[in-house]
Design a protein around this motif. Structure first.
Motif, PDB file in Angstrom:
ATOM      1  N   THR A   1       0.819  -1.226   0.000  1.00 38.62           N
ATOM      2  CA  THR A   1       0.000   0.000   0.000  1.00 38.62           C
ATOM      3  C   THR A   1       0.851   1.272   0.000  1.00 38.62           C
ATOM      4  O   THR A   1       0.312   2.364  -0.054  1.00 38.62           O
ATOM      5  N   SER A   2       2.157   1.147   0.087  1.00 40.54           N
ATOM      6  CA  SER A   2       3.016   2.343   0.036  1.00 40.54           C
ATOM      7  C   SER A   2       4.438   1.934  -0.344  1.00 40.54           C
ATOM      8  O   SER A   2       4.813   0.756  -0.247  1.00 40.54           O
ATOM      9  N   ALA A   3       5.225   2.934  -0.711  1.00 40.26           N
ATOM     10  CA  ALA A   3       6.647   2.682  -0.989  1.00 40.26           C
ATOM     11  C   ALA A   3       7.362   2.301   0.301  1.00 40.26           C
ATOM     12  O   ALA A   3       8.287   1.481   0.294  1.00 40.26           O
ATOM     13  N   THR A   4       6.928   2.894   1.409  1.00 42.43           N
ATOM     14  CA  THR A   4       7.514   2.537   2.700  1.00 42.43           C
ATOM     15  C   THR A   4       7.388   1.037   2.927  1.00 42.43           C
ATOM     16  O   THR A   4       8.356   0.350   3.280  1.00 42.43           O
ATOM     17  N   ASP A   5       6.180   0.506   2.721  1.00 40.77           N
ATOM     18  CA  ASP A   5       5.959  -0.929   2.912  1.00 40.77           C
ATOM     19  C   ASP A   5       6.804  -1.755   1.943  1.00 40.77           C
ATOM     20  O   ASP A   5       7.313  -2.818   2.308  1.00 40.77           O
TER      21      ASP A   5
ATOM     22  N   TYR B   1      16.373   9.049   2.693  1.00 42.54           N
ATOM     23  CA  TYR B   1      14.993   8.875   3.135  1.00 42.54           C
ATOM     24  C   TYR B   1      14.347   7.797   2.281  1.00 42.54           C
ATOM     25  O   TYR B   1      14.425   7.839   1.053  1.00 42.54           O
ATOM     26  N   HIS B   2      13.728   6.812   2.952  1.00 37.71           N
ATOM     27  CA  HIS B   2      13.056   5.729   2.231  1.00 37.71           C
ATOM     28  C   HIS B   2      11.665   5.498   2.809  1.00 37.71           C
ATOM     29  O   HIS B   2      11.165   4.381   2.815  1.00 37.71           O
ATOM     30  N   GLY B   3      11.033   6.564   3.335  1.00 46.02           N
ATOM     31  CA  GLY B   3       9.771   6.406   4.045  1.00 46.02           C
ATOM     32  C   GLY B   3      10.072   6.161   5.512  1.00 46.02           C
ATOM     33  O   GLY B   3      11.217   6.244   5.966  1.00 46.02           O
TER      34      GLY B   3
ATOM     35  N   THR C   1      17.624  11.988  -3.414  1.00 45.93           N
ATOM     36  CA  THR C   1      16.700  13.086  -3.765  1.00 45.93           C
ATOM     37  C   THR C   1      16.076  13.742  -2.550  1.00 45.93           C
ATOM     38  O   THR C   1      15.401  14.755  -2.681  1.00 45.93           O
ATOM     39  N   ASN C   2      16.258  13.151  -1.390  1.00 50.50           N
ATOM     40  CA  ASN C   2      15.478  13.638  -0.259  1.00 50.50           C
ATOM     41  C   ASN C   2      16.208  14.647   0.626  1.00 50.50           C
ATOM     42  O   ASN C   2      15.595  15.233   1.518  1.00 50.50           O
ATOM     43  N   ILE C   3      17.496  14.829   0.383  1.00 45.53           N
ATOM     44  CA  ILE C   3      18.228  15.892   1.077  1.00 45.53           C
ATOM     45  C   ILE C   3      18.706  16.845  -0.018  1.00 45.53           C
ATOM     46  O   ILE C   3      19.694  17.549   0.081  1.00 45.53           O
TER      47      ILE C   3
ATOM     48  N   ILE D   1      17.482  -1.046  -5.043  1.00 46.17           N
ATOM     49  CA  ILE D   1      17.423   0.325  -5.569  1.00 46.17           C
ATOM     50  C   ILE D   1      15.996   0.853  -5.407  1.00 46.17           C
ATOM     51  O   ILE D   1      15.043   0.259  -5.913  1.00 46.17           O
ATOM     52  N   ASP D   2      15.878   1.959  -4.688  1.00 47.38           N
ATOM     53  CA  ASP D   2      14.574   2.580  -4.422  1.00 47.38           C
ATOM     54  C   ASP D   2      14.305   3.642  -5.494  1.00 47.38           C
ATOM     55  O   ASP D   2      14.941   4.694  -5.509  1.00 47.38           O
ATOM     56  N   GLU D   3      13.362   3.348  -6.385  1.00 45.93           N
ATOM     57  CA  GLU D   3      13.067   4.232  -7.528  1.00 45.93           C
ATOM     58  C   GLU D   3      11.850   5.125  -7.288  1.00 45.93           C
ATOM     59  O   GLU D   3      11.320   5.720  -8.238  1.00 45.93           O
ATOM     60  N   THR D   4      11.405   5.219  -6.044  1.00 44.36           N
ATOM     61  CA  THR D   4      10.168   5.965  -5.758  1.00 44.36           C
ATOM     62  C   THR D   4      10.209   7.403  -6.285  1.00 44.36           C
ATOM     63  O   THR D   4       9.216   7.890  -6.829  1.00 44.36           O
ATOM     64  N   HIS D   5      11.338   8.073  -6.137  1.00 47.00           N
ATOM     65  CA  HIS D   5      11.461   9.449  -6.648  1.00 47.00           C
ATOM     66  C   HIS D   5      12.181   9.494  -7.988  1.00 47.00           C
ATOM     67  O   HIS D   5      11.903  10.354  -8.818  1.00 47.00           O
ATOM     68  N   THR D   6      13.117   8.564  -8.199  1.00 46.11           N
ATOM     69  CA  THR D   6      13.948   8.638  -9.409  1.00 46.11           C
ATOM     70  C   THR D   6      13.222   8.109 -10.650  1.00 46.11           C
ATOM     71  O   THR D   6      13.791   8.130 -11.746  1.00 46.11           O
TER      72      THR D   6
ATOM     73  N   GLY E   1       6.803   3.385  -5.548  1.00 46.03           N
ATOM     74  CA  GLY E   1       5.443   3.670  -5.047  1.00 46.03           C
ATOM     75  C   GLY E   1       5.005   5.014  -5.583  1.00 46.03           C
ATOM     76  O   GLY E   1       5.357   5.390  -6.692  1.00 46.03           O
ATOM     77  N   LYS E   2       4.235   5.724  -4.765  1.00 41.27           N
ATOM     78  CA  LYS E   2       3.762   7.084  -5.078  1.00 41.27           C
ATOM     79  C   LYS E   2       3.056   7.194  -6.423  1.00 41.27           C
ATOM     80  O   LYS E   2       1.932   6.783  -6.550  1.00 41.27           O
ATOM     81  N   THR E   3       3.775   7.699  -7.459  1.00 43.33           N
ATOM     82  CA  THR E   3       3.038   8.124  -8.653  1.00 43.33           C
ATOM     83  C   THR E   3       2.559   6.988  -9.556  1.00 43.33           C
ATOM     84  O   THR E   3       1.739   7.211 -10.444  1.00 43.33           O
TER      85      THR E   3
HETATM   86  C1  LIG Z   1      12.920   7.411  -2.016  1.00 39.29           C
HETATM   87  C2  LIG Z   1      11.668   7.199  -1.226  1.00 39.29           C
HETATM   88  N1  LIG Z   1      11.299   5.951  -0.908  1.00 39.29           N
HETATM   89  C3  LIG Z   1      10.186   5.702  -0.213  1.00 39.29           C
HETATM   90  C4  LIG Z   1       9.380   6.732   0.219  1.00 39.29           C
HETATM   91  C5  LIG Z   1       8.147   6.432   1.003  1.00 39.29           C
HETATM   92  O1  LIG Z   1       6.999   6.768   0.315  1.00 39.29           O
HETATM   93  P1  LIG Z   1       5.602   6.690   1.088  1.00 39.29           P
HETATM   94  O2  LIG Z   1       5.680   7.755   2.158  1.00 39.29           O
HETATM   95  O3  LIG Z   1       4.612   7.032   0.035  1.00 39.29           O
HETATM   96  O4  LIG Z   1       5.473   5.343   1.643  1.00 39.29           O
HETATM   97  C6  LIG Z   1       9.735   8.046  -0.075  1.00 39.29           C
HETATM   98  C7  LIG Z   1       8.901   9.164   0.394  1.00 39.29           C
HETATM   99  O5  LIG Z   1       9.200  10.338   0.243  1.00 39.29           O
HETATM  100  C8  LIG Z   1      10.905   8.291  -0.815  1.00 39.29           C
HETATM  101  O6  LIG Z   1      11.293   9.529  -1.110  1.00 39.29           O
END
Ligand SMILES: Cc1ncc(COP(=O)(O)O)c(C=O)c1O
Length: 449
Positions: A132-136, A161-163, A225-227, A253-258, A280-282
């Motif tokens: 249900t989320s990128a965090t998960d 940052y990875h959630g 991308t988060n800092i 590799i976390d592609e949530t933002h990239t 996740g996200k978009t």
């Molecule tokens: C790289 C990255 N991974 C994971 C997450 C977590 O996304 P979510 O808060 O939608 O679970 C974020 C949130 O900003 C993120 O930037």
């Protein structure tokens, strides 16, 4: 160069302006304080630059209107959740159709297969699961990585940052010890027990951290991308892959933002070969969802080692994960919205945004820089791009940051909070971008000597 006295005075003026033009938001905020903790439905929402959060009325494409009738160009786009734009037509149709047919069953739908096949093509990972989320997605892949390797530790990067993934809500202190991130609420355990942290772009530190062979996985954004956006130095990804392989550590590799880089994120664009990808996200047009994909080898180990406990009580899953609604939204987003055309149209506009800001920086000889990745771009309060989290964090300037955000908001521009980042989406126009350049020049001029 920045006149701090002027900055303070301007900030006061901007606060007054904000309060004058956001009276209905104020009334809603006052009412919310009666039932919502600190007057917001989610704790970060108190951290916006105004005296209280702006309440949204409606949004379409790259714009939204607040309850006071103020219209904004949205460069924040839900910090990537709405990178595809607000209410894209194809997703709205698929979501409206799906909702009428039932939203969640704990049974699969064909849309999940379509989404798995599409993600497989884009990222090269064989097996996929949904959350249900990128965090998960990050939390679950870390569990599987620990299980597959029989190791406890996770390696991440200072100021990543990875959630709200417990292992990564950590930073390095000035003696390079792992500690809970500043402001972290109730850490589950001391993060030094679970996590090794190193600075991004430091190959020697990477090898030192891996050579004890106690690290199950490295969790990395391919570009931080988060800092702020911090690119890898030449050869860093090769070192990351070679060293993780050498020491038997899995590379996630976390592609949530990239995913702003292109259809298959940075992984496809730069030919990375990780063991797993999270996202996740978009990817479902803002309907909550996430996904993690694994290589054939990792997937088969994970599924085999889980046996029957994997199917229920293994600490991996969720009743709403992979629900029919989110799968329909993901299918529509991947097939009709987040396409090659999306990137072909929007990356040049991000360059235009970047050029506009650069021109102002040059014109006033500001000690600032800009950094970009695909349809994401930002400006920084330091002269050279940062190489790691430590350098990036040191460049933070709270009062300047608050002022830039607030003055932008008062002129109808919403930037990503906590730093000065902009995303370009399908309906962002050249006029929107040029309008940003215009107001950027104006608000900068107001605080110079
Ligand atoms: C790289 C990255 N991974 C994971 C997450 C977590 O996304 P979510 O808060 O939608 O679970 C974020 C949130 O900003 C993120 O930037």
């Amino acid at each position: 160069m920045i006149n701090r006295k002027k900055l303070e005075e301007q900030q006061k003026k901007e606060i007054k302006l904000f309060e004058k033009s956001h009276k209905k938001s104020k009334a809603l905020f006052d009412r919310a304080k009666g039932c919502l903790l600190r007057g917001v439905p989610m704790n970060w929402m108190v951290r916006w630059a105004g005296s209280y959060p702006i309440f949204v009325e409606t949004a379409e494409g790259a714009h939204f209107v607040d309850v006071d009738g103020n219209r904004y160009v949205d460069f924040c786009l839900g910090d990537t959740g709405s990178m595809v734009g607000h209410a894209p037509e194809a997703s709205v149709k698929a979501i409206s159709d799906a909702v009428k047919k039932g939203t969640t069953f704990m049974l699969p739908t064909e849309d999940a297969i379509y989404s798995g096949e599409e993600l497989q093509k884009r990222f090269g990972m064989k097996y996929w699961q949904f959350t249900t989320s990128a965090t998960d997605a990050n939390r679950f892949i870390l569990r599987l990585a620990r299980d597959a390797t029989g190791r406890d530790k996770v390696l991440a990067f200072n100021w990543c940052y990875h959630g709200s993934v417990d292992e990564t809500v950590a930073i390095l202190d000035k003696n390079s010890n792992v500690i809970a991130k500043t402001g972290s609420v109730g850490p589950q355990v001391n993060p030094a027990l679970t996590t090794k942290l190193i600075e991004w772009n430091d190959v020697e530190a990477l090898e030192n951290a891996l050579k004890d062979r106690d690290v199950a996985a490295v969790l990395a954004e391919p570009v931080m991308t988060n800092i702020g956006i911090i690119h890898p130095i030449e050869g860093y990804h090769k070192a990351l892959r070679d060293l993780t392989k050498k020491y038997g550590t899995l590379l996630i590799i976390d592609e949530t933002h990239t995913i702003c880089t292109g259809v298959g994120g940075y992984t496809k664009a730069y030919g990375l070969e990780p063991d797993a990808v999270t996202i996740g996200k978009t990817i479902a047009s803002g309907i909550p969802t996430g996904a993690y994909g694994m290589t054939k080898e990792f997937g088969e180990t994970a599924a085999d080692s889980k046996r029957e406990q994997y199917e229920d009580v293994g600490g991996v899953g969720g009743t709403l994960a992979a629900n029919a609604l989110s799968m329909a939204a993901m299918r529509a987003t991947l097939s009709e919205v987040l396409t090659q055309e999306f990137y072909d149209r929007n990356i040049p506009l991000a360059e235009r945004f970047n050029d506009g800001v650069q021109n102002v920086i040059k014109e006033y000889d500001l000690p600032w820089n800009t950094t970009s990745l695909g349809c994401r771009t930002e400006y920084w309060f330091r002269k050279e791009p940062a190489k790691n989290g430590f350098e990036a964090e040191a460049a933070f300037d709270d009062s300047l940051d608050k002022y830039m955000h607030l003055a932008s908001m008062n002129r109808g521009i919403l930037m990503t909070p906590f730093h000065n980042m902009a995303l370009i989406t399908a309906k962002t126009s050249e006029e929107d971008v040029d309008y940003h350049t215009k107001i950027f020049r104006e608000i900068v001029e107001n605080i110079l000597d």
